[in-house]
Design an enzyme around this catalytic site. Structure first.
Site, mmCIF file in Angstrom:
data_model
loop_
_atom_site.group_PDB
_atom_site.id
_atom_site.type_symbol
_atom_site.label_atom_id
_atom_site.label_comp_id
_atom_site.label_asym_id
_atom_site.label_seq_id
_atom_site.Cartn_x
_atom_site.Cartn_y
_atom_site.Cartn_z
ATOM 1 N N GLU A 258 -5.503 -3.582 10.993
ATOM 2 C CA GLU A 258 -6.218 -1.958 11.577
ATOM 3 C C GLU A 258 -6.388 -2.299 13.236
ATOM 4 O O GLU A 258 -7.173 -1.318 12.924
ATOM 5 C CB GLU A 258 -6.909 -1.880 10.209
ATOM 6 C CG GLU A 258 -6.540 -2.325 8.816
ATOM 7 C CD GLU A 258 -5.576 -1.629 8.629
ATOM 8 O OE1 GLU A 258 -5.326 -0.399 8.878
ATOM 9 O OE2 GLU A 258 -4.971 -1.554 7.683
ATOM 10 N N LYS B 243 0.920 -1.075 -0.049
ATOM 11 C CA LYS B 243 -0.277 0.007 0.068
ATOM 12 C C LYS B 243 0.991 1.162 0.332
ATOM 13 O O LYS B 243 1.600 1.226 1.320
ATOM 14 C CB LYS B 243 -0.784 -0.371 1.471
ATOM 15 C CG LYS B 243 -1.756 -0.940 1.163
ATOM 16 C CD LYS B 243 -2.784 -0.906 2.711
ATOM 17 C CE LYS B 243 -2.638 -1.572 3.759
ATOM 18 N NZ LYS B 243 -4.000 -1.795 4.471
#
Length: 369
Positions: free
Chosen positions: A248, A146
């Site tokens: 996360e 990412k």
């Protein structure tokens, strides 16, 4: 392990890339670059890091008959935006980068993110190599495809997936980091145990002290263990879109707090605050054991010497407003949290690793925090 030894791993994501880990291995980088055909290296770093590491690295590459162009960018979250991204892309093109070039990011997560995104955008994709200089980027940030920049409303709102050619993880670059920076990185290691490995979490509970003496005594061994703790999670979901969402944990509130703090809090500090907020949400919902919060707060505050409380100058309304623009936002009105019912596990219902949380409940928790 002997200084100069290279441990060969994989990034664990899909598509994956080689991850070369060692201590004092900069002199071996040219040989690994020569395994690939390229015309020039475009080394992107900051002025500070160029003076500290970049000049010597560029000299090492030049001595190996590798053509090197050096470009510098500004550091800091406030510089991780469209202006610097477009400026870097234009400067790469003006400097002569081609589809046969390799762009190299020398720095922490902010530099790696902006350089990785610039490489992905330039000519629809130029190869790049990550050379982390922080423990956080070496053990966590680089293990992802990412790449992103911040928007005006939140962190990492604009980006893409672009895999490195390889990651060159030399812990020697991280050795002189301030203790606070190492604490920030270790928060992510703690998170890995909370969501997936109770034994790893317990080991950290016993190992950590605020001065991080045990970590600094065996920096390579510790970083290797942290990397493996993340790789075990990525093995469940190399695409980072399903079970990988557990990584996360703490980031829903954490990213908002970090963004609003405008540099006052390090990434790991903000994530630690976010993990404690998530545990309180889980307790209020009746799905998380209070022990999770107690052990989190103890390891973060007493053992690591980090922070667990929200900054006093931030309101629940401000935090929620940023969360509503979060880069992981999905359809529906509810804010979604990764929750930890027990240390070493995450809540998963019908394959969904996130739990919807009503906005009033979240604001109530944040107000009490």
């Amino acid at each position: 392990m002997a200084r100069g030894t290279i441990i060969e791993l994989s990034s664990g994501v899909s598509p994956s890339c080689p991850y070369y880990l060692g201590d004092g291995i900069a002199d071996q980088l040219p040989a690994y670059l020569h395994r690939h055909a390229f015309d020039e290296i475009y080394l992107v770093t900051s002025d500070r890091l160029h003076a500290r590491f970049g000049k010597e690295l560029a000299r090492t590459l030049s001595d190996a008959n590798i053509a090197v162009n050096v470009l510098t960018v500004r550091e800091g979250e406030s510089a991780k935006g469209w202006q610097q991204l477009t400026d870097l892309c234009e400067r790469l093109v003006a400097a002569g980068v081609t589809k046969d070039s390799v762009v190299m990011a020398l720095g922490g997560g902010m530099i790696s993110n902006i350089v990785g995104l610039a490489a992905g955008l330039t000519y629809r994709g130029v190869r790049y190599v990550e050379v982390p200089t922080t423990m956080l980027n070496l053990t966590d940030g680089s293990l992802s495809n990412k790449q992103a920049v911040n928007g005006s409303l939140g962190k990492n709102q604009f980006g893409m997936y672009h895999a490195p050619l390889f990651i060159w993880a030399d812990v020697a670059y991280t050795r002189e980091e301030p203790v606070r920076q190492h604490r920030s990185a270790i928060t992510e290691a703690i998170k890995n145990g909370l969501v997936n490995d109770a034994a790893w979490f317990e080991r950290l509970e016993n190992l950590l002290t605020p001065d991080l003496a045990a970590v600094r005594d065996d920096l390579l061994g510790f970083c290797h263990d942290v990397v493996r703790s993340k790789l075990s999670i990525l093995a469940l979901d190399p695409g980072e879109r399903h079970a990988g969402i557990m990584l996360e944990y703490g980031h829903t509130v954490g990213h908002a707090v970090e963004f609003l703090g405008n540099g006052k809090l390090l990434h790991g500090e903000a994530v630690g605050i976010g993990m404690c907020a998530a545990a309180k949400v889980g307790i209020r919902l009746g799905v998380c054991e209070p022990e999770v919060l107690h052990r989190q707060e103890h390891i973060l505050k007493q053992r690591l010497g980090s922070v667990v409380a929200l900054p006093e100058d931030l309101t629940a309304e401000q935090i929620v407003e940023v969360i509503l623009s979060d880069n992981k936002r999905r359809a529906g009105a509810a804010i979604r949290f990764v929750l930890v019912p027990r240390v070493g596990t995450v809540r998963c219902v019908d394959g969904d690793y996130e739990t919807p949380v009503a906005e009033p409940l979240l604001k109530s928790v944040l107000t009490e925090a």
